[in-house]
Design a protein around this motif. Structure first.
Motif, PDB file in Angstrom:
ATOM      1  N   LYS A   9      13.121   7.433   1.543  1.00 11.95           N
ATOM      2  CA  LYS A   9      13.550   6.036   1.733  1.00 11.95           C
ATOM      3  C   LYS A   9      13.984   5.451   0.376  1.00 11.95           C
ATOM      4  O   LYS A   9      14.485   6.191  -0.463  1.00 11.95           O
TER       5      LYS A   9
ATOM      6  N   ILE B  62       9.001  13.196   7.486  1.00  7.99           N
ATOM      7  CA  ILE B  62       7.843  12.657   6.785  1.00  7.99           C
ATOM      8  C   ILE B  62       8.267  11.579   5.800  1.00  7.99           C
ATOM      9  O   ILE B  62       9.039  11.872   4.875  1.00  7.99           O
ATOM     10  N   GLY B  63       7.779  10.356   5.978  1.00  4.71           N
ATOM     11  CA  GLY B  63       8.103   9.271   5.064  1.00  4.71           C
ATOM     12  C   GLY B  63       7.096   9.191   3.933  1.00  4.71           C
ATOM     13  O   GLY B  63       7.170   9.917   2.948  1.00  4.71           O
TER      14      GLY B  63
HETATM   15  P1  PGA Z   1       6.317   7.447   7.741  1.00 10.20           P
HETATM   16  O1  PGA Z   1       7.910   7.404   7.933  1.00 10.20           O
HETATM   17  O2  PGA Z   1       5.947   8.922   7.685  1.00 10.20           O
HETATM   18  O3  PGA Z   1       6.050   6.741   6.463  1.00 10.20           O
HETATM   19  O4  PGA Z   1       5.717   6.773   8.934  1.00 10.20           O
HETATM   20  C1  PGA Z   1       8.566   8.332   8.746  1.00 10.20           C
HETATM   21  C2  PGA Z   1      10.032   7.988   8.795  1.00 10.20           C
HETATM   22  O5  PGA Z   1      10.373   6.809   8.814  1.00 10.20           O
HETATM   23  O6  PGA Z   1      10.904   8.900   8.806  1.00 10.20           O
END
Ligand code: PGA
Length: 254
Positions: free
Chosen positions: A11, A236-237
């Protein structure tokens, strides 16, 4: 056999130096963990892509992707980045249709269909995200919402093009919230998505489509999620921002 993939989505995090050192750590740790039918992808902000693309070329155990692209080939679109530009720095993937793009940048299914075409035309593999909000799930509309996202976003593709996609089911209520779908909830939707693909295309295309789960996936819950028959890995974020956590998730396949 369809490919198993763990893809990180950084992100809008990490400056250039921090991104490079995280990627180098991941490369060092992941080297012996990746087997033939498995792939590890890191989707970084644009500024890292060129350098990560170079490192990925030398190393080969990790591929690199972007988190968005513009739908046009080129032109007067100040501040935008085209699929061709992304491809030219060694990236292989591009995330499209992430719920944050849909929610904060007003990306519609129709626009996403154009972006998918632009990516495919430039030999970038889209990681196409779909998923329902909490209200939609509470109102028991999640299957309909997902069906619409599939039909309007990607079911216009030829069989050949569709086969190049990776899908990611990401319930919006599970993204960045610490709330994870239970393995049963996720499996139920993944099986539904595969059934829709089989109905639109055929069983063999459905069997060969990699469908990732995303939403608060971490080293503790990954193994159980990935052991479900229709879950082929994760997007995976938060946990992709720590090399140890990300590589521990990669290792759950072994
Ligand atoms: P998260 O994000 O693992 O922080 O929940 C996943 C994503 O938005 O692809």
């Amino acid at each position: 056999m369809r490919k198993k993939i763990v893809a990180g989505n950084w992100k809008m995090n990490l400056d250039y130096t921090a991104g490079l050192s995280l990627f180098s750590e991941v490369l060092n740790m992941v080297n012996d963990e990746v087997t033939g039918s498995q792939e590890v992808v890191v989707c970084s902000p644009y500024i890292h892509l060129n350098s990560l693309g170079q490192l990925a070329k030398e190393n080969k155990s990790v591929s690199v992707g972007a988190q968005n692209c513009h739908q046009a080939e080129s032109g007067a679109f100040t501040g935008e980045i085209s699929a061709a530009m992304i491809k030219s720095v060694g990236a292989e993937y591009v995330i499209l249709g992430h719920s944050e793009r849909r929610q904060y940048f007003g990306e519609t299914d129709a626009l996403l269909a154009e972006k998918v075409n632009a990516a495919l035309k430039n030999n970038l593999k889209p990681i196409f995200c779909i998923g329902e909000t909490l209200d939609e799930r509470n109102e028991n509309r999640h299957f309909n919402v997902i069906k619409q996202q599939l039909e309007n976003g990607i079911f216009n593709l030829s069989e050949e093009d569709f086969s190049k996609l990776v899908l990611a089911y990401e319930p919006v209520w599970a993204i960045g919230t610490g709330l994870t779908a239970t393995p049963e909830q996720a499996q139920e939707v993944h099986a539904f998505i595969r059934k829709e693909i089989a109905a639109k295309y055929d069983d063999s295309i459905a069997d060969n489509t990699t469908i990732l789960y995303g939403g608060s996936c971490n080293p503790k819950n990954a193994a159980e999620l990935f052991s479900q028959s229709d879950i082929d890995g994760g997007l995976i974020g938060g946990a992709s921002l720590k090399s140890r956590d990300f590589v521990d998730i990669v290792k759950t396949f072994n």
